[in-house]
Write an enzyme that holds these catalytic residues in place. Structure first.
Site, PDB file in Angstrom:
ATOM      1  N   TYR A  95      41.006   5.962  24.098  1.00 39.69           N
ATOM      2  CA  TYR A  95      41.055   7.399  23.846  1.00 39.69           C
ATOM      3  C   TYR A  95      40.389   8.097  25.026  1.00 39.69           C
ATOM      4  O   TYR A  95      39.270   7.767  25.406  1.00 39.69           O
ATOM      5  CB  TYR A  95      40.319   7.760  22.539  1.00 39.69           C
ATOM      6  N   ASP A 196      58.470  10.769  33.376  1.00 40.15           N
ATOM      7  CA  ASP A 196      58.589  11.872  32.395  1.00 40.15           C
ATOM      8  C   ASP A 196      57.420  12.830  32.599  1.00 40.15           C
ATOM      9  O   ASP A 196      56.683  13.151  31.673  1.00 40.15           O
ATOM     10  CB  ASP A 196      58.585  11.282  30.969  1.00 40.15           C
TER      11      ASP A 196
HETATM   12  P1  ADP Z   1      54.406  11.080  21.916  1.00 43.09           P
HETATM   13  O1  ADP Z   1      54.696   9.698  22.420  1.00 43.09           O
HETATM   14  O2  ADP Z   1      54.563  11.190  20.421  1.00 43.09           O
HETATM   15  O3  ADP Z   1      55.137  12.168  22.662  1.00 43.09           O
HETATM   16  P2  ADP Z   1      51.991  11.594  23.470  1.00 43.09           P
HETATM   17  O4  ADP Z   1      51.748  10.337  24.209  1.00 43.09           O
HETATM   18  O5  ADP Z   1      52.608  12.723  24.241  1.00 43.09           O
HETATM   19  O6  ADP Z   1      52.834  11.315  22.142  1.00 43.09           O
HETATM   20  O7  ADP Z   1      50.608  12.043  22.842  1.00 43.09           O
HETATM   21  C1  ADP Z   1      50.471  13.195  22.015  1.00 43.09           C
HETATM   22  C2  ADP Z   1      49.251  14.012  22.435  1.00 43.09           C
HETATM   23  O8  ADP Z   1      48.070  13.226  22.258  1.00 43.09           O
HETATM   24  C3  ADP Z   1      49.277  14.365  23.929  1.00 43.09           C
HETATM   25  O9  ADP Z   1      49.835  15.622  24.148  1.00 43.09           O
HETATM   26  C4  ADP Z   1      47.831  14.329  24.323  1.00 43.09           C
HETATM   27  O10 ADP Z   1      47.231  15.585  24.186  1.00 43.09           O
HETATM   28  C5  ADP Z   1      47.198  13.353  23.358  1.00 43.09           C
HETATM   29  N1  ADP Z   1      46.969  12.020  23.966  1.00 43.09           N
HETATM   30  C6  ADP Z   1      47.907  11.163  24.451  1.00 43.09           C
HETATM   31  N2  ADP Z   1      47.358  10.028  24.870  1.00 43.09           N
HETATM   32  C7  ADP Z   1      46.020  10.152  24.646  1.00 43.09           C
HETATM   33  C8  ADP Z   1      44.889   9.306  24.880  1.00 43.09           C
HETATM   34  N3  ADP Z   1      45.033   8.063  25.379  1.00 43.09           N
HETATM   35  N4  ADP Z   1      43.667   9.751  24.544  1.00 43.09           N
HETATM   36  C9  ADP Z   1      43.523  10.985  23.976  1.00 43.09           C
HETATM   37  N5  ADP Z   1      44.533  11.834  23.754  1.00 43.09           N
HETATM   38  C10 ADP Z   1      45.775  11.427  24.071  1.00 43.09           C
END
Ligand code: ADP
Length: 290
Positions: A95, A196
């Site tokens: 995270y 992406d």
């Molecule tokens: P999805 O695959 O459903 O599109 P994302 O990877 O874009 O999901 O993640 C959703 C949201 O969570 C992101 O917009 C970001 O703000 C948050 N996020 C993604 N990865 C992490 C991470 N490793 N740690 C904390 N927040 C994250």
């Protein structure tokens, strides 16, 4: 419902660390998956959950994140585990406390360094997904052929199956036959791409380091990543000036930008319909007139 106790046990085994008491907090904002923050003692994990049939999507996301991490150029979440629990698939990663947009100078420098990680061919070790659409990454030494078959024609074929206007598909197929004109004085090298890189997949950590996540990695023309950064939002002129110092951008980029973004607009048309098909048709007409 995810069996968190069981997932916690798998994670403890993977990390070779006991997991104490933990709690899960739902996180909103993703397009494709359910997301949770798993908090345990002082550690926090980011967990994505989806149907078990989609495990390969998570395995491919892990491969992409691992490839970027191993490049040592830009921060991505470290992935700990991809697997299934009952009828649910999960991806567990570090995270990262994300705060705002990345600093243009640091982001440009780090991204140019990542794009300077080259492969012999275009493609990737596995297929992955762009949004929820399959993205085919079979290696090919010929970029024009790669882009034509595995990007443009793949989306046009989906558009045909989705029942889009034949005018769009015919014009797209005519464009596919003339791709060579965009590469008369330009030969891209296979750069490690995020794939992406819209603004929703970029951020900065607590130390201000740029972070990218949710990739659709492959080795391709670095301009394809730059173009996507300009499709929904813009990283700013400063970003491009600094990037250009580390990895010069060819003069023909502004024409190819349209071609590269056509792929994402077609993908949006296939996923969401709406005005994206009309937008794709306008882009194709412009590209045909070049
Ligand atoms: P999805 O695959 O459903 O599109 P994302 O990877 O874009 O999901 O993640 C959703 C949201 O969570 C992101 O917009 C970001 O703000 C948050 N996020 C993604 N990865 C992490 C991470 N490793 N740690 C904390 N927040 C994250």
């Amino acid at each position: 419902m995810m069996n968190w106790q069981s997932l916690g046990a798998s994670l403890a085994q993977q990390l070779q660390q006991p997991m104490g008491e933990f709690r899960t907090v739902p996180i909103h904002g993703g397009d494709i998956n359910q997301a949770f923050r798993l908090e345990c003692d002082q550690r926090k994990f980011f967990v994505k959950v989806n149907r078990s049939e989609l495990l390969s999507m998570f395995v491919a996301e892990k491969a992409g994140l691992d490839a970027i991490r191993h490049s040592g150029t830009i921060r991505v979440p470290e992935v700990y585990l991809a697997g299934c629990e009952g009828d649910l698939a999960y991806l567990v990663m570090e995270y990262i406390e994300l705060g705002g947009r990345p600093d243009a100078d640091r982001f440009a420098t780090a991204l140019a360094a990542m794009h300077r990680c080259f492969h012999e061919q275009f493609g990737f070790e596995c297929d992955n997904t762009i949004g929820s659409t399959p993205q085919i990454n079979t290696f090919n030494a010929d970029w024009i052929q790669f882009w034509r078959r595995q990007r443009l024609e793949f989306q046009l074929e989906l558009a045909r199956k989705n029942g889009f206007d034949t005018r769009l598909i015919d014009a797209g197929n005519r464009l596919a036959e003339t791709l060579g004109k965009f590469f008369e004085s330009y030969q891209p090298r296979p750069s490690l791409l995020h794939g992406d890189l819209w603004s929703g997949n970029q951020g900065a950590d607590e130390q201000g380091n740029p972070v990218i996540f949710d990739p659709a990695c492959y080795f391709g023309d670095h301009e394809a990543d730059l173009a996507m950064m300009e499709l929904f939002g813009h990283p700013g002129q400063r970003f491009f000036a600094i990037y250009n110092e580390h990895f010069p951008i060819d003069a023909g980029y502004s024409e190819r930008r349209e071609l590269y973004n056509l792929y994402h607009v077609l993908n949006h048309a296939n996923l969401f319909g709406g005005g994206y098909a009309a937008q794709a048709e306008r882009i194709i007409e412009r590209l045909l007139s070049f």
